[in-house]
Design a protein around this motif. Sequence first.
Motif, short mmCIF file in Angstrom:
data_model
loop_
_atom_site.label_atom_id
_atom_site.label_comp_id
_atom_site.label_asym_id
_atom_site.label_seq_id
_atom_site.Cartn_x
_atom_site.Cartn_y
_atom_site.Cartn_z
N ALA A 33 33.18 -12.37 -16.57
CA ALA A 33 33.38 -11.93 -17.95
C ALA A 33 32.45 -10.75 -18.19
O ALA A 33 31.23 -10.91 -18.28
N VAL A 34 33.03 -9.57 -18.27
CA VAL A 34 32.26 -8.34 -18.42
C VAL A 34 32.75 -7.62 -19.68
O VAL A 34 33.94 -7.50 -19.91
N MET A 35 31.80 -7.16 -20.48
CA MET A 35 32.12 -6.43 -21.71
C MET A 35 31.88 -4.94 -21.46
O MET A 35 30.78 -4.55 -21.09
N HIS A 36 32.94 -4.14 -21.61
CA HIS A 36 32.84 -2.69 -21.46
C HIS A 36 32.80 -2.10 -22.86
O HIS A 36 33.67 -2.39 -23.69
N ILE A 37 31.82 -1.27 -23.13
CA ILE A 37 31.67 -0.65 -24.45
C ILE A 37 31.92 0.84 -24.30
O ILE A 37 31.37 1.49 -23.42
N TYR A 38 32.80 1.34 -25.15
CA TYR A 38 33.20 2.75 -25.11
C TYR A 38 32.75 3.45 -26.38
O TYR A 38 32.70 2.84 -27.45
N ASN A 39 32.50 4.75 -26.28
CA ASN A 39 32.16 5.52 -27.47
C ASN A 39 33.46 5.98 -28.15
O ASN A 39 34.55 5.68 -27.66
N GLU A 40 33.33 6.67 -29.26
CA GLU A 40 34.52 7.09 -30.01
C GLU A 40 35.42 8.01 -29.21
O GLU A 40 36.61 8.09 -29.46
N GLY A 41 34.86 8.72 -28.24
CA GLY A 41 35.65 9.63 -27.41
C GLY A 41 36.37 8.93 -26.27
O GLY A 41 37.14 9.54 -25.54
N GLY A 42 36.13 7.63 -26.11
CA GLY A 42 36.80 6.86 -25.07
C GLY A 42 36.06 6.79 -23.75
O GLY A 42 36.57 6.26 -22.78
N SER A 43 34.83 7.29 -23.72
CA SER A 43 34.02 7.23 -22.50
C SER A 43 33.22 5.93 -22.47
O SER A 43 32.64 5.53 -23.48
N LYS A 44 33.17 5.30 -21.30
CA LYS A 44 32.41 4.06 -21.15
C LYS A 44 30.92 4.38 -21.25
O LYS A 44 30.43 5.26 -20.57
N VAL A 45 30.22 3.66 -22.11
CA VAL A 45 28.80 3.92 -22.30
C VAL A 45 27.92 2.74 -21.87
O VAL A 45 26.72 2.92 -21.64
N GLU A 46 28.51 1.56 -21.75
CA GLU A 46 27.71 0.39 -21.38
C GLU A 46 28.60 -0.70 -20.82
O GLU A 46 29.75 -0.86 -21.23
N VAL A 47 28.06 -1.46 -19.89
CA VAL A 47 28.74 -2.62 -19.33
C VAL A 47 27.77 -3.79 -19.39
O VAL A 47 26.63 -3.68 -18.95
N ILE A 48 28.22 -4.90 -19.98
CA ILE A 48 27.38 -6.09 -20.09
C ILE A 48 28.08 -7.24 -19.37
O ILE A 48 29.21 -7.61 -19.73
N ASP A 49 27.45 -7.79 -18.35
CA ASP A 49 28.00 -8.95 -17.63
C ASP A 49 27.63 -10.19 -18.44
O ASP A 49 26.47 -10.61 -18.45
N LEU A 50 28.59 -10.75 -19.13
CA LEU A 50 28.33 -11.88 -20.02
C LEU A 50 28.00 -13.16 -19.26
O LEU A 50 27.41 -14.08 -19.82
N THR A 51 28.35 -13.24 -17.98
CA THR A 51 28.11 -14.46 -17.21
C THR A 51 26.68 -14.56 -16.71
O THR A 51 26.23 -15.65 -16.37
N VAL A 52 25.94 -13.46 -16.66
CA VAL A 52 24.55 -13.53 -16.19
C VAL A 52 23.56 -13.23 -17.32
O VAL A 52 22.36 -13.31 -17.12
N SER A 53 24.07 -12.90 -18.47
CA SER A 53 23.19 -12.61 -19.60
C SER A 53 22.71 -13.91 -20.24
O SER A 53 23.15 -14.99 -19.88
N LYS A 54 21.84 -13.79 -21.19
CA LYS A 54 21.33 -14.96 -21.91
C LYS A 54 22.23 -15.31 -23.10
O LYS A 54 21.84 -16.08 -23.96
N LEU A 55 23.42 -14.77 -23.12
CA LEU A 55 24.34 -15.00 -24.23
C LEU A 55 25.17 -16.25 -23.96
O LEU A 55 26.33 -16.19 -23.62
N GLN A 56 24.55 -17.39 -24.10
CA GLN A 56 25.21 -18.64 -23.76
C GLN A 56 25.77 -19.39 -24.97
O GLN A 56 26.43 -20.40 -24.80
N THR A 57 25.50 -18.90 -26.18
CA THR A 57 26.01 -19.58 -27.37
C THR A 57 26.88 -18.63 -28.18
O THR A 57 26.75 -17.40 -28.07
N LYS A 58 27.74 -19.20 -28.99
CA LYS A 58 28.59 -18.36 -29.85
C LYS A 58 27.73 -17.56 -30.83
O LYS A 58 28.04 -16.42 -31.12
N LYS A 59 26.66 -18.17 -31.31
CA LYS A 59 25.77 -17.47 -32.24
C LYS A 59 25.22 -16.20 -31.57
O LYS A 59 25.18 -15.14 -32.18
N ALA A 60 24.79 -16.31 -30.32
CA ALA A 60 24.26 -15.15 -29.59
C ALA A 60 25.35 -14.12 -29.34
O ALA A 60 25.10 -12.91 -29.41
N LEU A 61 26.57 -14.57 -29.06
CA LEU A 61 27.68 -13.64 -28.84
C LEU A 61 28.04 -12.89 -30.11
O LEU A 61 28.29 -11.68 -30.08
#
Length: 79
Positions: A33-61
């Motif tokens: 589960a990877v979150m790709h974040i794009y800027n308004e121009g459509g360029s990818k600016v960040e990738v967050i791997d949700l499976t290895v992050s500390k985002l284990q709760t809905k509140k954190a998400l």
Amino acid sequence: MLNRMPELKSFLKDGEAEWYVGFNVTYVTGRRAVMHIYNEGGSKVEVIDLTVSKLQTKKALHALMAEEGYVKKSEEAVE
């Protein structure tokens, strides 16, 4: 992999992630589960791997979504 992370799985598969304007979920079987974040121009600016992050709760998400600037849709739009 999502079976070991029930809150992340629920957030993504039950549609909670799509409560946010401009956020789409695309499922790729067998991939992390990877979150790709794009800027308004459509360029990818960040990738967050949700499976290895500390985002284990809905509140954190939900906090991550707010931190990244995503705005919740109105209740009518979610239904």
